[in-house]
Design an enzyme around this catalytic site. Structure first.
Site, mmCIF file in Angstrom:
data_model
loop_
_atom_site.group_PDB
_atom_site.id
_atom_site.type_symbol
_atom_site.label_atom_id
_atom_site.label_comp_id
_atom_site.label_asym_id
_atom_site.label_seq_id
_atom_site.Cartn_x
_atom_site.Cartn_y
_atom_site.Cartn_z
ATOM 1 N N HIS A 303 0.850 -1.184 0.000
ATOM 2 C CA HIS A 303 0.000 0.000 0.000
ATOM 3 C C HIS A 303 0.883 1.229 0.000
ATOM 4 O O HIS A 303 1.994 1.202 0.529
ATOM 5 C CB HIS A 303 -0.911 -0.005 1.239
ATOM 6 C CG HIS A 303 -2.014 1.003 1.184
ATOM 7 N ND1 HIS A 303 -1.844 2.315 1.579
ATOM 8 C CD2 HIS A 303 -3.306 0.890 0.783
ATOM 9 C CE1 HIS A 303 -2.985 2.963 1.414
ATOM 10 N NE2 HIS A 303 -3.882 2.133 0.937
ATOM 11 N N ASP A 360 -8.018 -4.540 -0.361
ATOM 12 C CA ASP A 360 -8.515 -5.060 -1.629
ATOM 13 C C ASP A 360 -8.396 -6.575 -1.727
ATOM 14 O O ASP A 360 -9.032 -7.198 -2.580
ATOM 15 C CB ASP A 360 -7.745 -4.433 -2.796
ATOM 16 C CG ASP A 360 -7.860 -2.926 -2.803
ATOM 17 O OD1 ASP A 360 -9.001 -2.438 -2.750
ATOM 18 O OD2 ASP A 360 -6.829 -2.238 -2.831
#
Length: 426
Positions: A303, A360
């Protein structure tokens, strides 16, 4: 406290500001005036563009706070509408405030009847995000009584309308794509339950809401509600800084979120897991991920901010198991995800590069199990993130230091040169 910056033998002091938590920031607003120089920060990775009290992220520790409350606690104990109230107002509501807010949102879920005609102007195979961009932007043409950004009451009404109508708009985008009639909202249902019914229900029979599915989707909405100054939120603030109406600003946020590097990552993660197919094939794909000459990348890991386990991923991992068990789905994709997560968390390569599962990684599995096509994944992200966008926009509107956004650049083109007539050019 000050920081001293010296250039060409001249130096100046700049204030160092401290937030309630997080790193200190150097206030360089006078840097250009003092030195004639700008800073160079592609992607704004080291630049604080605003002051905010809404969301705090500590990527190294894997911490996400909304108004000081850990995201894990909110996902476990709260509801999406309660989190929406928190983001907008700064505090969790008491019982009376909670009931009043639910009533307000519920009574704004209908959309103008002419919008149904607006939908029919799109092709049936139009991407839901394309439809949502157009429809949300068009709301300012239907709700003139909430576009005056200088009127606090109109701003508040616009906030409530956007939060309330986004599920209806998203559900209508789905219904239009599959050729089914639109369903009007049912005010007796919860925010998330109402969205499920408008999406999957039909007029010919009652729709029965599965409470496990409703709870999982509500958690997904909570976990996507806000995430500090990400690309789409910054887009909303930048659009808002020009004085654009809130519907236009949220439409701009939707457009930015549509990008595969931002809102489309959950779809990419699910497609990757399906490509791997089964747990025994994981070593092959991990080897490919480590190969610098192979374009394959493991999606759902790492991320921009988090350099630790994304706190949202743990919540959704548990929710994915509950949903699939409840629906009686035996999905090798979930088995593959679990094993891939286990291997990655113990592999030196991933640990060294701080590639941990992110939000996700599991959200696509849940949404697919519920019955959403992958084209709707980003639309659901936009539905949830609208709450954060509108909270950030509202905060910006009350910020006395807010100015129209105007980033500068490092120009590397031609210096000044004179025009040469066409006949004289070689």
């Amino acid at each position: 406290m000050t920081a001293t910056i010296g250039i060409d033998g001249n130096s100046a002091d700049y204030p160092v500001r401290q937030g309630s938590v997080g790193p200190e920031v150097i206030d360089i607003r006078k840097l250009y005036g003092n030195t004639g120089r700008f800073t160079f920060d592609p992607g704004f990775t080291s630049t604080a563009a605003c002051e905010s009290k809404i969301t705090y992220i500590d990527g190294d520790q894997g911490i996400l706070l909304h108004r000081g409350y850990p995201i894990e606690q909110l996902a476990e104990k709260s509801s999406f509408l309660e989190v929406a109230y928190l983001l907008l107002n700064g505090e969790l509501p008491n019982a009376k405030e909670h009931d009043e807010f639910k009533y307000l949102i519920t009574r704004h879920t209908m959309v103008h009847e002419q919008l149904a005609t607006f939908y029919r102007g799109f092709r049936r195979d139009a991407h839901p995000m394309a439809i949502m961009c157009g429809v949300v932007g068009a709301l300012s043409a239907f709700y003139h009584d909430s576009t005056d950004i200088h009127d606090p009451m109109q701003r508040e009404i616009a906030c409530h309308r956007l939060i309330a109508k986004m599920p209806t708009i998203a559900a209508m985008a789905y219904k239009y794509s599959v050729g089914q009639p639109f369903l009007y909202p049912d005010n007796s249902l919860s925010y998330t339950g109402n969205f499920l019914r408008m999406t999957f229900g039909v007029p010919a029979e009652p729709y029965v809401i599965n409470p496990v599915v409703e709870d999982a989707l509500d958690k997904i909405f909570i976990l996507h509600a806000d995430h500090e100054q990400n690309a789409s939120t910054s887009t909303v603030r930048l659009a808002g800084s020009s004085g654009a109406n809130p519907f236009a600003c949220i439409a701009a946020g939707i457009a930015c979120l549509w990008g595969p590097a931002h809102g489309g990552a959950n779809e990419a993660a699910l497609e990757m897991l399906r490509q791997i197919g089964r747990p025994e094939r994981i070593p092959e794909f991990i080897a490919r991920a480590k190969n610098k000459d192979d374009p394959f990348r493991l999606m759902g890991f790492g991320h921009r901010v988090y350099k630790n386990y994304d706190p949202r991923a743990k919540v959704l991992g548990e929710a994915a198991t509950k949903v699939l068990d409840t629906l009686g789905i035996s999905d090798p994709v979930l088995d593959t995800a679990r094993e891939l997560e286990r291997i990655a968390l113990s592999d030196d390569y991933f640990i060294e590069k701080k590639l941990y599962p992110n939000v996700d990684f599991y959200s696509g599995i849940i949404l697919s199990a519920i019955g959403f096509p992958t084209s709707m994944f980003t639309a659901l992200f936009a539905l949830a993130r609208t709450t954060g966008w509108i909270a950030q926009w509202t905060e910006m509107m009350g910020d006395s230091e807010q100015k129209i956004g105007r980033p500068r650049q490092l120009y590397t083109g031609h210096p000044r040169r004179d025009y040469v007539p066409l006949a004289q050019r070689g």
